[in-house]
Each structure stands twice: as C-alpha cells, then as structure tokens.
Design a protein around this motif. Structure first.
Motif, mmCIF file in Angstrom:
data_model
loop_
_atom_site.group_PDB
_atom_site.id
_atom_site.type_symbol
_atom_site.label_atom_id
_atom_site.label_comp_id
_atom_site.label_asym_id
_atom_site.label_seq_id
_atom_site.Cartn_x
_atom_site.Cartn_y
_atom_site.Cartn_z
ATOM 1 N N ARG A 62 0.825 -1.211 0.000
ATOM 2 C CA ARG A 62 0.000 0.000 0.000
ATOM 3 C C ARG A 62 0.856 1.257 0.000
ATOM 4 O O ARG A 62 0.317 2.361 -0.008
ATOM 5 C CB ARG A 62 -0.879 0.012 1.239
ATOM 6 C CG ARG A 62 -2.321 -0.473 0.984
ATOM 7 C CD ARG A 62 -3.000 -0.470 2.330
ATOM 8 N NE ARG A 62 -4.428 -0.347 2.296
ATOM 9 C CZ ARG A 62 -5.276 -1.359 2.394
ATOM 10 N NH1 ARG A 62 -4.834 -2.584 2.428
ATOM 11 N NH2 ARG A 62 -6.572 -1.137 2.440
ATOM 12 N N THR A 63 2.169 1.089 0.051
ATOM 13 C CA THR A 63 3.093 2.236 -0.026
ATOM 14 C C THR A 63 4.288 1.795 -0.883
ATOM 15 O O THR A 63 4.503 0.587 -1.071
ATOM 16 C CB THR A 63 3.643 2.621 1.371
ATOM 17 O OG1 THR A 63 4.390 1.509 1.884
ATOM 18 C CG2 THR A 63 2.547 2.988 2.358
ATOM 19 N N ILE A 64 5.043 2.785 -1.334
ATOM 20 C CA ILE A 64 6.242 2.470 -2.125
ATOM 21 C C ILE A 64 7.218 1.644 -1.274
ATOM 22 O O ILE A 64 7.803 0.683 -1.766
ATOM 23 C CB ILE A 64 6.927 3.782 -2.603
ATOM 24 C CG1 ILE A 64 5.956 4.632 -3.425
ATOM 25 C CG2 ILE A 64 8.230 3.482 -3.335
ATOM 26 C CD1 ILE A 64 5.896 4.394 -4.898
ATOM 27 N N ALA A 65 7.374 2.001 -0.001
ATOM 28 C CA ALA A 65 8.302 1.242 0.863
ATOM 29 C C ALA A 65 7.875 -0.229 0.944
ATOM 30 O O ALA A 65 8.722 -1.124 0.909
ATOM 31 C CB ALA A 65 8.346 1.855 2.261
ATOM 32 N N GLN A 66 6.581 -0.478 1.025
ATOM 33 C CA GLN A 66 6.105 -1.872 1.065
ATOM 34 C C GLN A 66 6.374 -2.582 -0.257
ATOM 35 O O GLN A 66 6.726 -3.761 -0.281
ATOM 36 C CB GLN A 66 4.604 -1.918 1.388
ATOM 37 C CG GLN A 66 4.268 -1.476 2.809
ATOM 38 C CD GLN A 66 2.777 -1.547 3.119
ATOM 39 O OE1 GLN A 66 1.998 -2.165 2.397
ATOM 40 N NE2 GLN A 66 2.376 -0.911 4.208
ATOM 41 N N ALA A 67 6.211 -1.870 -1.369
ATOM 42 C CA ALA A 67 6.458 -2.481 -2.680
ATOM 43 C C ALA A 67 7.932 -2.851 -2.811
ATOM 44 O O ALA A 67 8.276 -3.933 -3.307
ATOM 45 C CB ALA A 67 6.055 -1.519 -3.797
ATOM 46 N N GLU A 68 8.801 -1.968 -2.335
ATOM 47 C CA GLU A 68 10.231 -2.266 -2.420
ATOM 48 C C GLU A 68 10.587 -3.445 -1.513
ATOM 49 O O GLU A 68 11.371 -4.312 -1.897
ATOM 50 C CB GLU A 68 11.045 -1.015 -2.093
ATOM 51 C CG GLU A 68 11.038 -0.122 -3.319
ATOM 52 C CD GLU A 68 11.585 1.282 -3.108
ATOM 53 O OE1 GLU A 68 11.838 1.668 -1.958
ATOM 54 O OE2 GLU A 68 11.732 1.970 -4.127
ATOM 55 N N ALA A 69 9.964 -3.493 -0.334
ATOM 56 C CA ALA A 69 10.225 -4.614 0.582
ATOM 57 C C ALA A 69 9.736 -5.928 -0.020
ATOM 58 O O ALA A 69 10.404 -6.957 0.087
ATOM 59 C CB ALA A 69 9.547 -4.360 1.921
ATOM 60 N N LEU A 70 8.584 -5.884 -0.668
ATOM 61 C CA LEU A 70 8.041 -7.107 -1.283
ATOM 62 C C LEU A 70 8.969 -7.586 -2.393
ATOM 63 O O LEU A 70 9.254 -8.783 -2.508
ATOM 64 C CB LEU A 70 6.639 -6.836 -1.843
ATOM 65 C CG LEU A 70 5.971 -8.016 -2.552
ATOM 66 C CD1 LEU A 70 5.765 -9.196 -1.596
ATOM 67 C CD2 LEU A 70 4.626 -7.607 -3.164
ATOM 68 N N LYS A 71 9.447 -6.652 -3.188
ATOM 69 C CA LYS A 71 10.348 -7.011 -4.287
ATOM 70 C C LYS A 71 11.586 -7.733 -3.721
ATOM 71 O O LYS A 71 12.002 -8.769 -4.234
ATOM 72 C CB LYS A 71 10.757 -5.737 -5.032
ATOM 73 C CG LYS A 71 11.573 -6.004 -6.268
ATOM 74 C CD LYS A 71 11.886 -4.730 -7.011
ATOM 75 C CE LYS A 71 12.777 -5.039 -8.208
ATOM 76 N NZ LYS A 71 13.141 -3.848 -8.947
ATOM 77 N N LYS A 72 12.114 -7.185 -2.648
ATOM 78 C CA LYS A 72 13.309 -7.748 -2.030
ATOM 79 C C LYS A 72 13.015 -9.135 -1.435
ATOM 80 O O LYS A 72 13.762 -10.090 -1.661
ATOM 81 C CB LYS A 72 13.788 -6.780 -0.937
ATOM 82 C CG LYS A 72 15.127 -7.076 -0.364
ATOM 83 C CD LYS A 72 15.713 -5.826 0.301
ATOM 84 C CE LYS A 72 16.863 -6.200 1.208
ATOM 85 N NZ LYS A 72 16.471 -6.377 2.612
ATOM 86 N N MET A 73 11.889 -9.233 -0.728
ATOM 87 C CA MET A 73 11.514 -10.510 -0.099
ATOM 88 C C MET A 73 11.359 -11.610 -1.140
ATOM 89 O O MET A 73 11.802 -12.730 -0.947
ATOM 90 C CB MET A 73 10.153 -10.344 0.593
ATOM 91 C CG MET A 73 10.205 -10.175 2.066
ATOM 92 S SD MET A 73 8.511 -10.165 2.685
ATOM 93 C CE MET A 73 8.220 -8.443 2.876
ATOM 94 N N LEU A 74 10.703 -11.270 -2.250
ATOM 95 C CA LEU A 74 10.497 -12.277 -3.291
ATOM 96 C C LEU A 74 11.819 -12.614 -3.960
ATOM 97 O O LEU A 74 12.109 -13.782 -4.235
ATOM 98 C CB LEU A 74 9.460 -11.798 -4.318
ATOM 99 C CG LEU A 74 8.016 -11.700 -3.796
ATOM 100 C CD1 LEU A 74 7.091 -11.121 -4.862
ATOM 101 C CD2 LEU A 74 7.496 -13.065 -3.352
ATOM 102 N N ALA A 75 12.653 -11.608 -4.202
ATOM 103 C CA ALA A 75 13.946 -11.848 -4.846
ATOM 104 C C ALA A 75 14.790 -12.796 -3.997
ATOM 105 O O ALA A 75 15.454 -13.693 -4.527
ATOM 106 C CB ALA A 75 14.668 -10.523 -5.076
ATOM 107 N N GLU A 76 14.713 -12.636 -2.681
ATOM 108 C CA GLU A 76 15.471 -13.528 -1.781
ATOM 109 C C GLU A 76 15.007 -14.977 -1.916
ATOM 110 O O GLU A 76 15.730 -15.897 -1.584
ATOM 111 C CB GLU A 76 15.295 -13.076 -0.324
ATOM 112 C CG GLU A 76 16.152 -11.871 0.014
ATOM 113 C CD GLU A 76 15.725 -11.170 1.312
ATOM 114 O OE1 GLU A 76 16.299 -10.106 1.598
ATOM 115 O OE2 GLU A 76 14.808 -11.676 2.002
ATOM 116 N N ARG A 77 13.775 -15.145 -2.393
ATOM 117 C CA ARG A 77 13.243 -16.492 -2.594
ATOM 118 C C ARG A 77 13.320 -16.889 -4.069
ATOM 119 O O ARG A 77 12.686 -17.855 -4.484
ATOM 120 C CB ARG A 77 11.773 -16.539 -2.126
ATOM 121 C CG ARG A 77 11.608 -16.368 -0.623
ATOM 122 C CD ARG A 77 10.159 -16.024 -0.265
ATOM 123 N NE ARG A 77 9.917 -16.036 1.169
ATOM 124 C CZ ARG A 77 10.273 -15.055 2.008
ATOM 125 N NH1 ARG A 77 10.898 -13.972 1.546
ATOM 126 N NH2 ARG A 77 10.015 -15.147 3.296
#
Ligand code: AMP
Length: 189
Positions: free
Chosen positions: A89-104
């Motif tokens: 719901r925020t840019i910070a959350q989108a960036e965190a999601l991108k990172k979390m998925l990339a780690e997987r």
C-alpha cells in the motif's frame, strides 16, 4: 510461480476477486486487512496497535506491516504462488516485497489495478458497512481511507508501470465480467 498483486482503492472489489482467483489457480491468499482484523478479534497486542490505525482510516506503519507479511509468507510451503490483497500500500512496502520475493528467487508476476470511480467506491463501502458492520466502513472513515489511498497508495501505479508489471482493469461491471478480465490477464502471462 504466480505472484499476483491485486490492487485498487478500498471498495474496488479486491477481496471478492481474490477469492475467485485463489479458487481457480490454487494460490495462497494474503489479505493484510484480514490478518489485522483476526489479530484484533483475538485481542493480541498487535491487534490493539492495529486497531488504533484502522479506526482512524490510517495505514499501519510500514515496518510493522512488512514484518507481518514476511511471517505469513514464511508460513507457506510448496506454494504455487500467492495473491497479495491489500499489500503493498506504499512504495516502501512495494520495495520490501520485491526484495523478499527476490530472496526467494521470485518476483511479482503482475499487478492488477481494479479501477473504480470514486462515487461508486463510496456507495459500495457504505453499503458494505451496513451489511457487514465493519467498523471502518462509516462515511467519515471511508473518506479518510480514500484520501490515504490517493496520497500514499495510488503512487504505486507509476511504480509498477516502471517495473513493467502493471495491468489496468475497468472495475465497473458484474463480478463475473471483472473476474473474466482478470483471468484473461493472468492466462496471458
Ligand atoms: P483492507 O481490509 O485491506 O481495506 O484494510 C483495512 C485496514 O487495515 C486499512 O485501512 C489499514 O488501516 C490496514 N491495512 C491493511 N493492509 C495494510 C497495509 N498493507 N499497510 C498498512 N495498513 C494496512
């Protein structure tokens, strides 16, 4: 692996449509709003913190929300993919999601934006408040949530366009018509 972000303002139909996609594609479903409401119902400390924000129509702080999402994601085993409903719901959350998925070793497959005119959102949410008794579906809080959507969440449209993940869907019409458009978008991936 299908990782779908279902996006839109409050009242755009994210929850209803998510359920259909989950059933059709056998995905895991994360609705951050449902997670928070369950915490409130269970009277947890997290629930108490969340309630203060939800009742004011404000977003839960990013750091907290990102931690919650990570722990839900970690709980999924042998997943075919996830539908993210109400997150980011925020840019910070989108960036965190991108990172979390990339780690997987994964990424968001598509962001589906359910686009519904403001007057329609208002009347749907007021109706939902009467039917379901959801405490934040009253006119004053709805107005605040829509303002928060415009200022903090709508900028994600540009963010996902930059990522080449953006898919616009006209969110007016019957549930079936909208579901068909979503299925078409997913099947064309
Ligand atoms: P929803 O059911 O998705 O409309 O969410 C209801 C409320 O929960 C929102 O108005 C926020 O207060 C909170 N919430 C849900 N998801 C998030 C999120 N990703 N970030 C911050 N707050 C959230």
């Amino acid at each position: 692996m299908l990782n779908i972000v279902i996006f839109g303002a409050p009242g755009s139909g994210k929850g209803t449509q998510s359920q259909r996609i989950v059933d059709k594609y056998g995905l895991n479903h994360i609705s951050t709003g449902d997670v928070l409401r369950a915490e409130i119902k269970n009277g947890t400390e997290l629930g108490q913190t969340a309630k203060g924000y939800i009742d004011q129509g404000q977003l839960i702080p990013d750091e907290l929300m990102i931690d919650i999402l990570a722990s839900v994601l970690d709980g999924f085993r042998d997943s075919k993919g996830v539908i993210f409903d109400g997150f980011p719901r925020t840019i910070a959350q989108a960036e965190a999601l991108k990172k979390m998925l990339a780690e997987r070793g994964q990424e968001v497959s598509v962001m589906i934006d359910l686009d519904v005119p403001e007057e329609e959102l208002m009347s749907r949410l007021i109706r939902r408040g009467i039917d379901s008794g959801r405490a934040d579906d009253n006119e004053e809080t709805i107005r605040k949530r829509l303002a928060v959507y415009h200022s903090q969440t709508a900028p994600l449209i540009g963010w996902f366009k930059e990522e080449n993940k953006y898919h616009h869907i006209e969110g007016m019409g019957s549930m079936e018509e909208i579901a068909a458009k979503i299925v078409e978008a997913i099947d064309s991936l």
